[in-house]
Design a protein around this motif. Structure first.
Motif, PDB file in Angstrom:
ATOM      1  N   ALA A   1      -3.322  -1.676   9.471  1.00  9.72           N
ATOM      2  CA  ALA A   1      -2.520  -1.522  10.683  1.00  9.72           C
ATOM      3  C   ALA A   1      -1.037  -1.453  10.341  1.00  9.72           C
ATOM      4  N   ASP A   2      -0.589  -2.290   9.416  1.00  9.73           N
ATOM      5  CA  ASP A   2       0.808  -2.255   8.977  1.00  9.73           C
ATOM      6  C   ASP A   2       1.140  -0.909   8.329  1.00  9.73           C
ATOM      7  N   TYR A   3       0.213  -0.422   7.503  1.00 13.58           N
ATOM      8  CA  TYR A   3       0.410   0.862   6.825  1.00 13.58           C
ATOM      9  C   TYR A   3       0.576   1.990   7.844  1.00 13.58           C
ATOM     10  N   SER A   4      -0.194   1.914   8.927  1.00 18.77           N
ATOM     11  CA  SER A   4      -0.159   2.993   9.923  1.00 18.77           C
ATOM     12  C   SER A   4       1.156   3.051  10.678  1.00 18.77           C
ATOM     13  N   THR A   5       1.940   1.973  10.632  1.00 18.07           N
ATOM     14  CA  THR A   5       3.243   2.010  11.304  1.00 18.07           C
ATOM     15  C   THR A   5       4.261   2.799  10.502  1.00 18.07           C
ATOM     16  N   LYS A   6       3.965   3.079   9.228  1.00 23.83           N
ATOM     17  CA  LYS A   6       4.913   3.788   8.355  1.00 23.83           C
ATOM     18  C   LYS A   6       4.526   5.247   8.116  1.00 23.83           C
ATOM     19  N   THR A   7       3.241   5.555   8.174  1.00 19.88           N
ATOM     20  CA  THR A   7       2.797   6.927   7.939  1.00 19.88           C
ATOM     21  C   THR A   7       1.476   7.152   8.661  1.00 19.88           C
ATOM     22  N   ARG A   8       1.261   8.360   9.144  1.00 20.70           N
ATOM     23  CA  ARG A   8       0.074   8.657   9.937  1.00 20.70           C
ATOM     24  C   ARG A   8      -1.185   8.471   9.090  1.00 20.70           C
TER      25      ARG A   8
ATOM     26  N   ALA B   1     -20.590  -4.445  10.587  1.00 20.90           N
ATOM     27  CA  ALA B   1     -20.148  -3.416  11.523  1.00 20.90           C
ATOM     28  C   ALA B   1     -19.224  -2.488  10.756  1.00 20.90           C
ATOM     29  N   ILE B   2     -19.048  -1.287  11.245  1.00 26.13           N
ATOM     30  CA  ILE B   2     -18.068  -0.350  10.693  1.00 26.13           C
ATOM     31  C   ILE B   2     -17.041  -0.086  11.786  1.00 26.13           C
ATOM     32  N   ILE B   3     -15.778  -0.258  11.439  1.00 27.68           N
ATOM     33  CA  ILE B   3     -14.722  -0.153  12.444  1.00 27.68           C
ATOM     34  C   ILE B   3     -13.622   0.766  11.928  1.00 27.68           C
ATOM     35  N   GLY B   4     -13.306   1.777  12.696  1.00 30.18           N
ATOM     36  CA  GLY B   4     -12.233   2.698  12.354  1.00 30.18           C
ATOM     37  C   GLY B   4     -11.047   2.501  13.283  1.00 30.18           C
ATOM     38  N   ILE B   5      -9.846   2.286  12.727  1.00 28.62           N
ATOM     39  CA  ILE B   5      -8.654   2.052  13.538  1.00 28.62           C
ATOM     40  C   ILE B   5      -7.576   3.071  13.180  1.00 28.62           C
ATOM     41  N   THR B   6      -6.745   3.411  14.162  1.00 33.92           N
ATOM     42  CA  THR B   6      -5.662   4.361  13.921  1.00 33.92           C
ATOM     43  C   THR B   6      -4.585   4.169  14.976  1.00 33.92           C
TER      44      THR B   6
ATOM     45  N   TRP C   1       0.824  -1.203   0.000  1.00 34.27           N
ATOM     46  CA  TRP C   1       0.000   0.000   0.000  1.00 34.27           C
ATOM     47  C   TRP C   1       0.858   1.252   0.000  1.00 34.27           C
ATOM     48  N   LEU C   2       2.061   1.172   0.521  1.00 34.40           N
ATOM     49  CA  LEU C   2       2.931   2.345   0.522  1.00 34.40           C
ATOM     50  C   LEU C   2       3.369   2.724  -0.888  1.00 34.40           C
TER      51      LEU C   2
ATOM     52  N   PHE D   1      -3.678  -4.599  17.591  1.00 40.06           N
ATOM     53  CA  PHE D   1      -3.245  -3.806  18.745  1.00 40.06           C
ATOM     54  C   PHE D   1      -1.718  -3.790  18.864  1.00 40.06           C
ATOM     55  N   ALA D   2      -1.086  -4.906  18.512  1.00 39.31           N
ATOM     56  CA  ALA D   2       0.372  -4.979  18.594  1.00 39.31           C
ATOM     57  C   ALA D   2       1.038  -4.014  17.616  1.00 39.31           C
ATOM     58  N   ALA D   3       0.339  -3.677  16.521  1.00 35.52           N
ATOM     59  CA  ALA D   3       0.869  -2.712  15.548  1.00 35.52           C
ATOM     60  C   ALA D   3       0.710  -1.277  16.036  1.00 35.52           C
ATOM     61  N   GLY D   4       0.135  -1.116  17.217  1.00 37.38           N
ATOM     62  CA  GLY D   4      -0.024   0.219  17.785  1.00 37.38           C
ATOM     63  C   GLY D   4      -1.351   0.867  17.483  1.00 37.38           C
ATOM     64  N   CYS D   5      -2.273   0.136  16.869  1.00 43.52           N
ATOM     65  CA  CYS D   5      -3.572   0.711  16.508  1.00 43.52           C
ATOM     66  C   CYS D   5      -4.594   0.520  17.618  1.00 43.52           C
TER      67      CYS D   5
END
Length: 927
Positions: free
Chosen positions: A533-540, A593-598, A449-450, A565-569
């Motif tokens: 979740a992996d993507y969020s570890t590289k860019t906000r 369901a709709i789920i938003g993670i960050t 995705w990056l 959760f382990a990825a920091g989300c």
């Protein structure tokens, strides 16, 4: 029937000669009524009309009339006592020249020429059982256009079968995208006059269609050639006019071959072009048109509609609510408005399962509306938009859908320019189209995705050679948004583990094999959450997906969510379970369901849910856990035993017999046992179906000391030998039991009673089915069982609190509840119960059982049908809920969200103070 099939049938009816007597039945047939239904109406058996028309109960009252009498006839239909008695939802009157109708529920009306009534087919979709939202009802054009294009597509493939091959399918899809653009352009003044493309094809192509493909190919070449080069390229004068501008954008490059047209195909083409394409709604149209090019989806054509309100359930809390709040905060402050405009221009919206782009289109249109308001307040209403389409990125597996997504965004941009800047400025800047291709065609679970949506402020601009040859390294396109934000959204494919094909399992294997040992139970959509979740570890970034609610239930939770959760989300916002429906008639939709993670959450989280009256409510809280309940992150693990004084619950007894120890009534009679032998060797057995639906089944139940006598009965001896043979040829567990072929794997019964809880039961029931069977009854492994358990245990299991807990932590099989003793019962948080609490709950359980007994011989399935649950049983359950919930919090809970919040609070405390669970003695085998 789905909406497109209905449109086709209604259009065919409108084109036929009007037959006054046949019209009502033909109209009802167009909306899916079966021949048997129409036959009963024709015979008068079910026709309740008092005006000589056709009245279908709970549906519509139709009357045909003499010319000029339509309005009076409609008034008569409305005043008719029969209309009221039959609870008709619609009335319709026509004389073959005009048609008038009224929706008696909403009060909406239709009045049109008879030949035009097909344009209003969406008004009547409720007749086919399609519950429509406003956007569907107002988008009849999109459904009609999809229907016409589908007919054209299918007809072209008949005469050009090679274009349907895997090798030529991209060419066919690209051709259809070109046509869609031409139809839109000719009705929106992009071309030199309304209908110019269709008119030119009709005028220059022969009636026998022999040169239709050549005419269209010539027009495509014109739109791919700059005006100054057309004469040198030898283009004919009839095509080289101001009517057809240079389009570029790679839409008309890559060859101009066109499939050959039959007379029918040419007629379909002209019919499509005659529609009013100014009405196109790209956020709806694209999601339906993608099915035209997919063989496996064409049977469900028109069922891909995703309502705008549902899309906004994702986009509003993801980013739009905050942008609107900033707009409100800015007021008329020029500096704050300027900063907001600059911020919006740098925002990237990325859909890694974009389909035909409806999420991206809605996001673009909503952000343009905010930008336009900023410009208006700053006194710059004509200012060009600073929001680039290339900031709305997507990944889509299918090439045609990817192309439609790009085209939908181009159309949305033009429509927004017309709306906010006027037709003149919109036209001046629309052409030529830009060459960047910002929708990637590929597998989202295999792409990086990056590379598709890289960290902001990187890359240089390049041009794609062709729309279908998308550069996979999208860092090649400069986003011009240094310091911008990235919002990820979409509706990825769900697919439970049992529904995944090998290629989808391979996608998950590639993603999970080296990080999770038990990933095979996960839904396919889980891959998108982990990639986000992996993507969020590289860019906000923040990501929100529509998902099956099963990834937040049962055994998937301890597999998936610790990884996220382990990825920091963390979970930023969520919508708990609701129905995500489509355009099919009588559709049940899917529970999502709709789920938003960050990885960078706001201090306040937002949890949306439906209250007991079906109204959406919002809770603001500090944390949302993986089960979409308010509370700290907690994962419910299996517990082998309860930690308190409640009864032990186990799985029932597994026969492992190949069916030889189980008996129907007929098979039992065939054994020709004496009454004494039957009492000694046969027991009634209860599985889920037997308990819920009242089915009767028996089993051989032989004590060791009675084996010799049983073997003296030849039919029983034969069955025992069949079990021995089956077990010897089975797996390890079966082989271990081969020397005990007269018995089940386990042989546990209750002395006085057995409390039975089916392991699978319908989600439509408001309460879990459970109840007592007499001592000596056998519980099969299709149920969980408690032996000689006090009645207050049943009061807990039969409560609303318990079914809410089970739905969250046990999960479901398809859409049905899947019960587990180790997850559902042993972990169920129960406050310390006093003797009075237990006595009160015992009375509640007795009242429930007495209410059931009063309706004997009604089955559990009968009694708990949500549409026919008896008043006394409902009162008994309501009283049980009130008593139990007052034990928990001193009052009734407001809704299931509040119930779950309290249960997780108690569970967290229970686990914190539990320490080593005290061991409890296993139930003894009792004959």
């Amino acid at each position: 029937m789905n909406a497109v099939e209905i449109e086709q049938a209604v259009s065919a009816l409108a084109e036929q000669s009007f037959d006054r007597s046949a019209f009502p039945y033909a109209f009802l047939a167009a909306f899916g009524n079966k021949d048997t239904t129409l036959k009963r109406l024709r015979s008068g058996a079910s026709n309740k009309s008092d005006l000589g028309g056709v009245l279908q109960t709970n549906n519509i009252h139709i009357a045909t009339c003499e010319p000029g009498a339509v309005t009076n006839t409609l008034h008569a239909l409305k005043a008719s006592p029969a209309t009221g008695r039959a609870k008709a939802k619609f009335i319709l009157a026509t004389d073959g020249n005009s048609l008038e109708a009224e929706d008696l529920v909403s009060g909406d009306t239709v009045a049109c020429a008879y030949r035009d009534f097909a344009d209003h087919f969406g008004f009547f979709l409720a007749l086919a059982g399609i519950s429509t939202v406003k956007e569907i009802r107002e988008s009849s054009f999109d459904i009609r256009a999809t229907s016409r294009l589908n007919r054209l597509y299918v007809e072209l493939l008949k005469d050009n079968p090679d274009w349907g091959s895997a090798a030529r399918r991209p060419d066919m899809n690209h051709f259809m995208a070109r046509l869609i653009f031409c139809f839109f352009a000719e009705d929106t003044d992009i071309f030199g006059g309304r209908g110019k493309f269709t008119e030119t094809v009709a005028r220059m192509s022969a009636g026998d269609s022999t040169n239709t493909h050549e005419v269209i190919a010539t027009l495509f070449r014109v739109m791919n050639t700059k005006r100054e080069n057309r004469a040198a390229d030898g283009l004919p004068r009839w095509a080289n006019t101001d009517n057809f501008p240079y389009v570029n954008g790679q839409l008309f490059s890559g060859g101009d071959e066109v499939p050959r047209f039959s007379k029918i195909a040419r007629s379909y083409l002209l019919h499509v072009g005659s529609l009013d394409w100014t009405k196109i709604n790209p956020d709806i149209f694209g999601s339906m048109i993608q099915a035209v090019a997919e063989d496996e989806e064409r049977g469900e054509l028109g069922m891909h509609y995703t309502s705008v309100p549902n899309i906004l359930k994702v986009l509003n809390p993801l980013l739009l609510d905050e942008l609107r709040a900033k707009l409100e905060e800015a007021g008329d402050n020029a500096r704050m408005l300027l900063n907001l405009r600059k911020r919006i221009a740098k925002i990237r919206v990325f859909d890694p399962a974009c389909g035909s782009g409806n999420f991206l289109v809605i996001a673009y249109k909503e952000m343009r509306a905010i930008e336009a308001e900023v410009n208006q307040r700053r006194g710059e209403p004509d200012r060009a938009s600073e929001i680039p389409l290339t900031n709305f990125r997507g990944i889509e597996l299918r090439d045609f859908s990817a192309e439609i997504a790009r085209l939908a965004l181009v159309i949305a941009e033009y429509q927004c320019d017309v709306l906010y800047r006027g037709q003149k400025l919109a036209l001046a800047e629309f052409l030529p189209l830009r060459n960047e291709n910002w929708i990637t065609c590929g597998n989202a679970l295999r792409l990086d995705w990056l590379s598709v949506c890289p960290p902001t402020g990187t890359g240089v601009k390049v041009q794609a050679d062709d729309l279908f040859e998308t550069p996979l390294d999208q860092a090649e396109i400069d986003f011009e948004n240094e310091g911008g934000e990235t919002y990820i959204c979409g509706n990825p494919p769900y697919l439970g583990s049992r529904d995944q094909k090998e290629e989808q399992k391979a996608d998950l294997r590639l993603l999970f094999d080296k990080r999770l040992s038990n990933w095979k139970s996960l839904d396919y959509v889980a891959g998108w959450f982990v990639k986000a979740a992996d993507y969020s570890t590289k860019t906000r970034s923040i990501a929100a997906f529509v998902s099956t609610n099963s990834i937040c239930q049962g055994l998937q939770v301890p597999v998936l969510w610790p990884e996220i959760f382990a990825a920091g989300c963390q979970i930023e916002f969520a919508y708990t379970s609701f129905r995500w429906a489509n355009l099919a008639s009588h559709n049940a939709g899917v529970t999502v369901a709709i789920i938003g993670i960050t990885s960078d959450p706001r201090s306040t989280r937002r949890l949306f849910s439906l209250d007991d009256n079906g109204q959406t409510i919002e809770r603001q809280c500090a944390h949302i856990n993986a089960y979409l309940a308010v509370g700290e992150s907690v994962i419910v693990e299996k517990a082998s035993r309860p930690a308190d004084s409640r009864g032990d619950m186990t799985f029932g007894n597994m026969p492992l017999d190949g069916g030889h120890l189980l008996l129907s009534r007929e098979q039992l009679d065939g054994l020709q046992l004496t009454p004494a032998q039957e009492r000694r060797f046969v027991r009634r057995i209860y599985g889920s179906a037997e308990f819920i639906r009242g089915l009767v089944r028996y089993c051989l139940w032989i004590k060791d000391e009675d084996l010799a006598e049983a073997l003296g009965i030849p039919p029983i001896a034969q069955r025992i030998e069949d079990v021995r043979r089956m077990r010897r040829n089975g797996g390890a567990t079966a082989k271990d039991l081969a020397d005990r072929p007269h018995q089940f794997q386990r042989t546990i019964t209750g002395k006085q009673s057995t409390l039975i809880v089916p392991r699978v039961s319908s989600e439509t029931r408001e309460y879990l089915p459970c109840g007592y069977e007499p001592g000596g009854s056998i519980a099969s492994d299709a149920v969980c069982a408690m032996y000689d358990a006090p009645l207050w245990n049943m009061a807990l299991i039969a409560s609303r609190l318990h079914i809410v807990w089970v739905g969250a932590v046990c999960g479901k099989m398809k859409t049905d509840f899947r019960y587990s003793n180790t997850l559902g019962w042993n972990t169920f948080p129960i406050p310390t119960l006093t003797d009075k609490n237990k006595a009160d709950l015992t009375r509640c359980a007795e009242d429930i059982l007495l209410a059931r007994e009063a309706h004997f011989p009604a089955t559990v399935a009968d009694l708990y049908n949500p549409d026919s649950m008896t008043a006394d049983l409902r009162v008994a359950h309501d009283r049980n809920d009130e008593v139990l919930e007052r034990i928990y919090i001193g009052r009734r809970f407001k809704n299931d969200t509040e119930r779950l919040e309290k249960l997780f609070e108690l569970y967290t405390k229970m686990m914190a103070g539990q320490g080593t669970a005290r061991k409890k003695k296993k139930p003894e085998a009792v004959a």
